[in-house]
Design a protein around this motif. Structure first.
Motif: not given
Length: 181
Positions: A3-12, A17-23, A71-74, A76-77
């Motif tokens: 329900t919140t932006h923080e929860e959405l950010r946390g879900w992503f 996958p680890d290592g996809l982004f530095e942050s 492929d990884d991004r698809i 998750v999307a």
């Protein structure tokens, strides 16, 4: 359900996958779209590399990242789109550059009086925009660039209202128990 932006950010943050982004740099959401932007590693450049050469290297790194991680991004999307009912768009930050790979261009209906239409028509006639639609988008970007602090504060306030509402009592359950008395 999130329900919140923080929860959405946390879900992503938890689902990417680890290592996809530095942050994870930013997750933004509106009625149609969730945009996920992450920071990626900068290419190794000499200290005396010129500004234009740096920008070209950053943009090339972002393009390489886009292809390599598709492929990884698809995956998750697809999961996010099913779960949240919104399209997911991706982007990357590399050095000083931010690149959005895909994003939704949602039509927005509005009614404008003649003075507002004349503003749009002037922008079209001057070659600033190709159409009234482009001119309106240009106006929105102009306002956005001059009011970022105010819009950020307003969005933060709206997020606080959502959190407070989510913590409130369940009115449907209260109505059901009230009918039993």
């Amino acid at each position: 359900m999130i329900t919140t932006h923080e929860e959405l950010r946390g879900w992503f943050a938890g689902r990417i996958p680890d290592g996809l982004f530095e942050s994870l740099a930013e997750v933004t959401v509106d009625r149609e779209e969730i945009t996920v932007v992450g920071r990626i590693a900068e290419p190794s450049l000499a200290k005396d590399t010129s500004g234009p050469e740096q920008v070209a290297a950053f943009l090339a790194r972002a393009r390489e990242f886009r292809e390599r991680t598709r492929d990884d991004r698809i995956a998750v999307a697809r999961e996010a789109e099913q779960r949240f009912g919104r399209k997911v768009s991706w982007g990357a930050e590399c050095g000083t550059e931010r690149v959005l790979f895909t994003h939704v261009a949602a039509p927005v209906m509005t009614r404008l009086r003649q003075p507002e239409r004349q503003v749009l028509d002037t922008l079209v006639e001057a070659g600033v925009a190709r159409s009234r639609s482009d001119a309106l988008a240009w106006c929105v970007r102009l306002v956005q660039s001059h009011t970022d602090d105010w819009l950020t504060e307003l969005r933060d306030s709206l997020e606080q209202v959502r959190r407070v509402r989510a913590q409130g009592p369940d009115t449907a359950a209260e109505e059901a128990t009230a009918g039993e008395e």
